[in-house]
Design a protein around this motif. Structure first.
Motif, PDB file in Angstrom:
ATOM      1  N   GLU A   1       0.524  -0.781  -0.067  1.00  0.00           N
ATOM      2  CA  GLU A   1       0.222   0.230   0.009  1.00  0.00           C
ATOM      3  C   GLU A   1       1.146   1.326  -0.200  1.00  0.00           C
ATOM      4  O   GLU A   1       1.816   1.191   0.466  1.00  0.00           O
ATOM      5  CB  GLU A   1      -1.291   0.048   1.107  1.00  0.00           C
ATOM      6  N   ILE A   2       0.289   2.322  -0.394  1.00  0.00           N
ATOM      7  CA  ILE A   2       0.987   3.596  -0.775  1.00  0.00           C
ATOM      8  C   ILE A   2       0.289   4.034   0.213  1.00  0.00           C
ATOM      9  O   ILE A   2      -0.421   4.430   0.371  1.00  0.00           O
ATOM     10  CB  ILE A   2       1.089   4.471  -2.311  1.00  0.00           C
ATOM     11  N   ASP A   3       0.800   5.056   1.141  1.00  0.00           N
ATOM     12  CA  ASP A   3       0.783   5.979   2.120  1.00  0.00           C
ATOM     13  C   ASP A   3       0.540   7.304   1.480  1.00  0.00           C
ATOM     14  O   ASP A   3       1.604   7.248   0.210  1.00  0.00           O
ATOM     15  CB  ASP A   3       1.963   6.316   3.727  1.00  0.00           C
ATOM     16  N   ASP A   4      -0.935   7.046   2.000  1.00  0.00           N
ATOM     17  CA  ASP A   4      -1.519   8.366   1.105  1.00  0.00           C
ATOM     18  C   ASP A   4      -0.810  10.009   1.116  1.00  0.00           C
ATOM     19  O   ASP A   4      -0.707  11.136   0.279  1.00  0.00           O
ATOM     20  CB  ASP A   4      -3.092   9.276   1.965  1.00  0.00           C
ATOM     21  N   GLU A   5      -0.156  10.704   2.549  1.00  0.00           N
ATOM     22  CA  GLU A   5       1.039  12.006   2.606  1.00  0.00           C
ATOM     23  C   GLU A   5       2.000  11.243   2.222  1.00  0.00           C
ATOM     24  O   GLU A   5       2.762  12.453   1.421  1.00  0.00           O
ATOM     25  CB  GLU A   5       0.491  11.957   4.511  1.00  0.00           C
TER      26      GLU A   5
ATOM     27  N   ILE B   1       4.094   0.248   2.866  1.00  0.00           N
ATOM     28  CA  ILE B   1       4.169  -0.570   3.065  1.00  0.00           C
ATOM     29  C   ILE B   1       3.717  -1.701   3.255  1.00  0.00           C
ATOM     30  O   ILE B   1       2.459  -2.434   1.988  1.00  0.00           O
ATOM     31  CB  ILE B   1       3.116   0.073   3.857  1.00  0.00           C
ATOM     32  N   LEU B   2       4.160  -2.786   3.034  1.00  0.00           N
ATOM     33  CA  LEU B   2       4.115  -3.930   3.256  1.00  0.00           C
ATOM     34  C   LEU B   2       3.054  -5.154   4.451  1.00  0.00           C
ATOM     35  O   LEU B   2       3.144  -4.419   5.354  1.00  0.00           O
ATOM     36  CB  LEU B   2       5.013  -5.030   3.248  1.00  0.00           C
ATOM     37  N   ARG B   3       2.187  -5.304   3.573  1.00  0.00           N
ATOM     38  CA  ARG B   3       1.489  -5.782   4.887  1.00  0.00           C
ATOM     39  C   ARG B   3       0.773  -6.928   3.911  1.00  0.00           C
ATOM     40  O   ARG B   3       0.351  -7.926   3.518  1.00  0.00           O
ATOM     41  CB  ARG B   3      -0.433  -5.426   4.504  1.00  0.00           C
ATOM     42  N   SER B   4       1.139  -7.639   5.605  1.00  0.00           N
ATOM     43  CA  SER B   4       1.198  -9.964   4.811  1.00  0.00           C
ATOM     44  C   SER B   4      -0.360  -9.986   6.226  1.00  0.00           C
ATOM     45  O   SER B   4      -0.480  -9.637   7.006  1.00  0.00           O
ATOM     46  CB  SER B   4       2.181 -10.090   5.256  1.00  0.00           C
ATOM     47  N   THR B   5      -1.641 -10.722   5.535  1.00  0.00           N
ATOM     48  CA  THR B   5      -2.559 -11.263   5.888  1.00  0.00           C
ATOM     49  C   THR B   5      -2.839 -12.516   5.893  1.00  0.00           C
ATOM     50  O   THR B   5      -2.098 -14.065   4.977  1.00  0.00           O
ATOM     51  CB  THR B   5      -3.161 -11.258   5.150  1.00  0.00           C
TER      52      THR B   5
END
Lengths: 102, 91, 97
Positions: C60-64, C69-73
């Motif tokens: 995900e790309i941080d809006d600001e 950001i790597l996120r693992s589910t």
């Protein structure tokens, strides 16, 4: 087609390139240059002293490879490598792409 | 003898010849995704499925993972290279 | 001798055969990873896995800050059929001689 003696089959054309430098443009932003040692009916190719050029997010990356077996699956264009240095190649490819688009 | 050094007398080396000559040697396998796998080539088949030992996974040139043994499905393979390799990042 | 022949890796798929009933690691397309017990497979690498842990990694790309950001589910699945064409890599557990 088969009884027309002037017709050169595509694979015969590649066969004539064995021993000389060949320029391979892959699908996607990748190109390779190196002497062709051999190939098979799928146009998998054995290349030597290869210079690989790929466009990544960080810019252009050049990789030198000793000897490779290139999968024929993602090859787009083959060209006998006469005159172009790697620097110039991008321009050529751009031209080719634009021609394909129009 | 599989003469790898003789460049003057350019003999034909088909993909099959190449595959025979690299079994048991250190190789770099590059996938279409750009990921590199370095390791010892155990064996491979006609689909370019590959079995490797002491495999290291490199993403953007950075080591990301290690596997004792690894099976790589052939359809993902871009090339198989003998291992001598240098890297130079251009602008 | 017979057992030695059985455990020899002559073609890549032998590596998979030797991993039957073992927990394996599978790397799939679109940043999915599986760990589970290999019950069955075929030449396409279609597989039946049991007690599977699936990890999906998304960027995900941080809006600001525009940082990645790597996120693992993670999720667990008791029984799973994996279609072979999605498979990139299979790694068996470390074998002891």
């Amino acid at each position: 087609m088969a009884n027309n003696p002037s017709q050169l089959l595509p694979l015969e054309l590649i066969d004539r390139c064995i021993g000389s430098k060949i320029w391979v443009i892959m699908k996607g932003d990748k190109e390779l240059v190196g002497p062709l040692r051999g190939f098979d009916v799928y146009v998998n190719m054995v290349l030597e002293d290869v210079t690989e050029c790929e466009i990544t997010a960080e810019g252009r990356r050049i990789t030198k490879l000793d000897q490779i077996l290139l999968n024929g699956n993602n090859i787009a264009i083959l060209n006998r490598h006469f005159m172009c240095k790697l620097k110039k190649m991008r321009l050529h490819e751009k031209d080719i792409r634009e021609e394909l688009k129009s | 003898m599989s003469g790898g050094g003789e460049k003057g007398s350019m003999t034909t080396k088909t993909p099959a010849d190449f595959l025979k000559s690299i079994k048991g040697r250190p190789v770099v396998v590059k996938l279409n995704s750009g990921v590199d796998y370095r390791g010892i080539l155990a064996c491979l088949d006609g689909y370019m499925n590959i079995a490797m030992e002491q495999t290291e996974e490199y993403v953007n040139g950075q080591l990301k993972n290690k596997y004792g043994d690894a099976f790589i499905r052939g359809n993902n393979v871009l090339y198989i290279s003998t291992s001598k390799r240098t890297l130079a990042d251009g602008a | 001798m017979a057992s030695e022949e059985e455990s020899a890796v002559k073609e890549p798929l032998d590596l998979i055969r030797l991993s039957l009933d073992e927990r394996i690691y599978v790397k799939l397309r679109s940043d999915r990873e599986l760990r589970g017990k290999l019950h069955a497979y075929d030449q396409h690498l279609n597989m039946i896995l049991g007690d599977v842990e699936e990890v999906i990694t998304t960027v995900e790309i941080d809006d600001e800050t525009y940082e990645e950001i790597l996120r693992s589910t993670k999720r667990t699945i008791p029984f799973l059929f994996v279609r072979g064409d999605g498979v990139i890599l299979v790694s068996p557990p470390l074998r002891t001689a």
